[in-house]
Scaffold this motif. Sequence first.
Motif, PDB file in Angstrom:
ATOM      1  N   CYS A   1      -4.287   2.878  -9.113  1.00 31.90           N
ATOM      2  CA  CYS A   1      -5.593   3.530  -9.084  1.00 31.90           C
ATOM      3  C   CYS A   1      -6.552   2.887  -8.093  1.00 31.90           C
ATOM      4  O   CYS A   1      -7.623   3.415  -7.827  1.00 31.90           O
ATOM      5  N   HIS A   2      -6.161   1.747  -7.531  1.00 30.05           N
ATOM      6  CA  HIS A   2      -6.972   1.132  -6.485  1.00 30.05           C
ATOM      7  C   HIS A   2      -6.475   1.502  -5.092  1.00 30.05           C
ATOM      8  O   HIS A   2      -7.023   1.045  -4.093  1.00 30.05           O
ATOM      9  N   GLN A   3      -5.407   2.318  -5.006  1.00 34.84           N
ATOM     10  CA  GLN A   3      -4.887   2.752  -3.711  1.00 34.84           C
ATOM     11  C   GLN A   3      -5.771   3.856  -3.151  1.00 34.84           C
ATOM     12  O   GLN A   3      -5.961   4.897  -3.793  1.00 34.84           O
ATOM     13  N   THR A   4      -6.340   3.611  -1.974  1.00 31.73           N
ATOM     14  CA  THR A   4      -7.214   4.609  -1.358  1.00 31.73           C
ATOM     15  C   THR A   4      -6.827   4.834   0.087  1.00 31.73           C
ATOM     16  O   THR A   4      -6.200   3.992   0.730  1.00 31.73           O
ATOM     17  N   GLU A   5      -7.193   5.979   0.606  1.00 32.61           N
ATOM     18  CA  GLU A   5      -6.988   6.305   2.020  1.00 32.61           C
ATOM     19  C   GLU A   5      -8.198   7.086   2.494  1.00 32.61           C
ATOM     20  O   GLU A   5      -8.532   8.139   1.939  1.00 32.61           O
ATOM     21  N   ASP A   6      -8.879   6.521   3.499  1.00 27.95           N
ATOM     22  CA  ASP A   6     -10.116   7.126   4.013  1.00 27.95           C
ATOM     23  C   ASP A   6     -11.135   7.334   2.896  1.00 27.95           C
ATOM     24  O   ASP A   6     -11.839   8.347   2.837  1.00 27.95           O
ATOM     25  N   GLY A   7     -11.196   6.346   1.981  1.00 30.53           N
ATOM     26  CA  GLY A   7     -12.182   6.400   0.906  1.00 30.53           C
ATOM     27  C   GLY A   7     -11.781   7.255  -0.278  1.00 30.53           C
ATOM     28  O   GLY A   7     -12.483   7.301  -1.288  1.00 30.53           O
TER      29      GLY A   7
ATOM     30  N   PHE B   1      13.944  -2.700   1.740  1.00 31.42           N
ATOM     31  CA  PHE B   1      14.411  -1.423   1.179  1.00 31.42           C
ATOM     32  C   PHE B   1      13.467  -0.301   1.583  1.00 31.42           C
ATOM     33  O   PHE B   1      12.265  -0.341   1.266  1.00 31.42           O
ATOM     34  N   TRP B   2      14.011   0.715   2.220  1.00 33.23           N
ATOM     35  CA  TRP B   2      13.223   1.856   2.689  1.00 33.23           C
ATOM     36  C   TRP B   2      12.468   2.498   1.513  1.00 33.23           C
ATOM     37  O   TRP B   2      13.054   2.802   0.469  1.00 33.23           O
ATOM     38  N   GLY B   3      11.159   2.724   1.699  1.00 33.27           N
ATOM     39  CA  GLY B   3      10.381   3.489   0.737  1.00 33.27           C
ATOM     40  C   GLY B   3      10.033   2.766  -0.547  1.00 33.27           C
ATOM     41  O   GLY B   3       9.509   3.384  -1.480  1.00 33.27           O
ATOM     42  N   ILE B   4      10.295   1.464  -0.626  1.00 34.17           N
ATOM     43  CA  ILE B   4      10.019   0.708  -1.843  1.00 34.17           C
ATOM     44  C   ILE B   4       8.852  -0.245  -1.597  1.00 34.17           C
ATOM     45  O   ILE B   4       8.867  -1.030  -0.647  1.00 34.17           O
ATOM     46  N   GLU B   5       7.846  -0.190  -2.472  1.00 34.53           N
ATOM     47  CA  GLU B   5       6.728  -1.128  -2.416  1.00 34.53           C
ATOM     48  C   GLU B   5       6.901  -2.120  -3.567  1.00 34.53           C
ATOM     49  O   GLU B   5       6.735  -1.769  -4.730  1.00 34.53           O
ATOM     50  N   PRO B   6       7.283  -3.365  -3.264  1.00 31.95           N
ATOM     51  CA  PRO B   6       7.595  -4.321  -4.326  1.00 31.95           C
ATOM     52  C   PRO B   6       6.370  -5.076  -4.842  1.00 31.95           C
ATOM     53  O   PRO B   6       5.476  -5.435  -4.084  1.00 31.95           O
ATOM     54  N   ILE B   7       6.347  -5.291  -6.162  1.00 34.86           N
ATOM     55  CA  ILE B   7       5.253  -6.013  -6.809  1.00 34.86           C
ATOM     56  C   ILE B   7       5.847  -7.024  -7.784  1.00 34.86           C
ATOM     57  O   ILE B   7       6.841  -6.736  -8.468  1.00 34.86           O
TER      58      ILE B   7
ATOM     59  N   ARG C   1       0.841  -1.191   0.000  1.00 29.94           N
ATOM     60  CA  ARG C   1       0.000   0.000   0.000  1.00 29.94           C
ATOM     61  C   ARG C   1       0.878   1.243   0.000  1.00 29.94           C
ATOM     62  O   ARG C   1       1.891   1.281   0.699  1.00 29.94           O
ATOM     63  N   LEU C   2       0.463   2.238  -0.750  1.00 27.03           N
ATOM     64  CA  LEU C   2       1.249   3.468  -0.819  1.00 27.03           C
ATOM     65  C   LEU C   2       1.168   4.294   0.453  1.00 27.03           C
ATOM     66  O   LEU C   2       2.001   5.161   0.692  1.00 27.03           O
ATOM     67  N   ASN C   3       0.159   4.039   1.295  1.00 29.52           N
ATOM     68  CA  ASN C   3      -0.017   4.869   2.483  1.00 29.52           C
ATOM     69  C   ASN C   3       0.576   4.240   3.740  1.00 29.52           C
ATOM     70  O   ASN C   3       0.293   4.670   4.848  1.00 29.52           O
ATOM     71  N   GLU C   4       1.405   3.187   3.597  1.00 30.10           N
ATOM     72  CA  GLU C   4       2.019   2.593   4.776  1.00 30.10           C
ATOM     73  C   GLU C   4       3.402   3.184   5.005  1.00 30.10           C
ATOM     74  O   GLU C   4       3.924   3.936   4.183  1.00 30.10           O
ATOM     75  N   ALA C   5       3.998   2.838   6.133  1.00 30.56           N
ATOM     76  CA  ALA C   5       5.293   3.414   6.495  1.00 30.56           C
ATOM     77  C   ALA C   5       6.352   3.065   5.457  1.00 30.56           C
ATOM     78  O   ALA C   5       6.384   1.957   4.919  1.00 30.56           O
TER      79      ALA C   5
ATOM     80  N   LYS D   1       3.043  11.722  -9.073  1.00 30.93           N
ATOM     81  CA  LYS D   1       2.549  11.106  -7.849  1.00 30.93           C
ATOM     82  C   LYS D   1       3.187   9.742  -7.579  1.00 30.93           C
ATOM     83  O   LYS D   1       3.021   9.180  -6.496  1.00 30.93           O
ATOM     84  N   LEU D   2       3.925   9.208  -8.577  1.00 30.25           N
ATOM     85  CA  LEU D   2       4.411   7.841  -8.432  1.00 30.25           C
ATOM     86  C   LEU D   2       5.633   7.624  -9.326  1.00 30.25           C
ATOM     87  O   LEU D   2       5.713   8.158 -10.429  1.00 30.25           O
ATOM     88  N   ILE D   3       6.588   6.834  -8.796  1.00 29.78           N
ATOM     89  CA  ILE D   3       7.707   6.352  -9.606  1.00 29.78           C
ATOM     90  C   ILE D   3       7.590   4.830  -9.678  1.00 29.78           C
ATOM     91  O   ILE D   3       7.368   4.174  -8.665  1.00 29.78           O
ATOM     92  N   ALA D   4       7.715   4.292 -10.882  1.00 24.41           N
ATOM     93  CA  ALA D   4       7.705   2.839 -11.077  1.00 24.41           C
ATOM     94  C   ALA D   4       9.064   2.414 -11.609  1.00 24.41           C
ATOM     95  O   ALA D   4       9.583   3.025 -12.555  1.00 24.41           O
ATOM     96  N   ILE D   5       9.636   1.398 -10.996  1.00 25.85           N
ATOM     97  CA  ILE D   5      10.964   0.916 -11.379  1.00 25.85           C
ATOM     98  C   ILE D   5      10.853  -0.533 -11.825  1.00 25.85           C
ATOM     99  O   ILE D   5      10.322  -1.371 -11.096  1.00 25.85           O
TER     100      ILE D   5
END
Length: 482
Positions: free
Chosen positions: A444-450, A418-424, A5-9, A378-382
């Motif tokens: 586009c499915h990432q949401t926070e508080d709706g 790795f700090w700050g990396i969300e792996p997929i 999730r993009l909104n996690e630590a 809003k996003l970097i994809a590697i």
Amino acid sequence: MPRPRLNEARTKIVATVGPACDSVEQLADLIEEGVDVFRINSAHGTIEQHAQKLANIREASKQTGFPVGVLMDLAGPKIRLGELSAEPLYCQLGAKLAFVRGTEKCNDGELTSTYPRLIDELKKGDRVMLADGTVSLQVHAVTPTRAECVVVAAGEIRSRQGINLPGVKLSVAAMLPSDIETAIWAAKNEIDFISLSFVRSAEDVRSLKDLLNSYECRALVIAKIEKPEALDDLDRIVQEADGIMVARGDLGVEIDVAETPVAQKRIIATCKRFMKPVIVATQMLESMHHSARPTRAEASDVANAVIDGTDACMLSGETAIGEFPRESVATMNRIMRKTEEHLLGSLQFPCGDIEEMHRTTQAVTRAGIEVAEAIGSKLIAIATHSGGTAWVKSNTRSLIPTVAVSDHLASVRRMNLFWGIEPIFCEDIEDTEHLIEQVSRWACHQTEDGESIIRPGDTMVVVSGSDIVLGADNVISVHTLS
């Protein structure tokens, strides 16, 4: 919303598996709360028990859809007390105790240890610390069969508790036969990280890496800093290892406890200088063994580790044997998020070259960050096979949310540290259109508080490779999410 999730630590969480959390259901709950890497402590349990924990972790990972990493922590040459004549044994101030040879239960006033050469290597004036440093003895005389000691700090001890010998030079090997057996098992079972306890020199790290290389194992080797000798050889150890753990439990006994906070900051700074990931461990939320809330001091401890620049924090007994494992993970995640939200924007860390990384990859990755900042992406994809490009991005400490896409599941699991990396995971990262479609759908499915975090029309910077430069990411492209 499934992880990542993009909104996690951005700072990662390592959690120790134990009786309080070792079922598939409990492990899945901890993954959902924010665990990125699970630690299996080889000091407790057999190979068969480790295998069951690993199987449960893999099943929990499958159920949640999140490829969590696994760290096998080798016990190392931990010296322990043998069987005591009384259980527990209270050591009165000024009382006389003697270490004798063997491990069997002995007479009153006598202690044994699991290290056969202990009496040979002690000398008059040495300190012997027991029960995590709460009990202290001083050696007054040594004979061929006994080491006579006097209690200088009173307290209670139990059989099999650890023995620390600050300043004593021991000849014990870096890895015991049981450690070698465990490391070989870990190599054969695709463990992602293997940590070595009580590292004293860079050569200790090299011995483990050589063993793993002989089994074609690509696990990252984590050196645990918990001996004064390791602080003396810190630069070489950090350079040799793939990552570092600040093991504050034994370190705080081996050196003056007043020096431990400064030692922690020094170790983290050295890791940042050499661009190696670092984990801060031991007693981070200690009171949550029995409480649903941490103390204010513990919350500050986690926050300060984040501010210092740690890549991850580790929970030990809090999740392994504590009464509130899920709450401990959730609390650590929340403290990390709040700290990053308010303070990390002003922090700068050195970002030199990673020697084994292609210079083109390093340059293009940093240029991609500059492009993203300039256009407000809003996003970097590697796109990365091994995770190396993601590691370059992690070390910049850029706050732009970043997803790293790999076609190797082992690389995805390793990137969890790795700090700050969300792996997929994505089966085909060579097809750029397919990669962008996969990331766009996820983002586009990432949401926070709706509310959507990423909306159609937002831009995304993609760092990927082409056939022009072999083994390097050399393409920056900008895409509008639709």
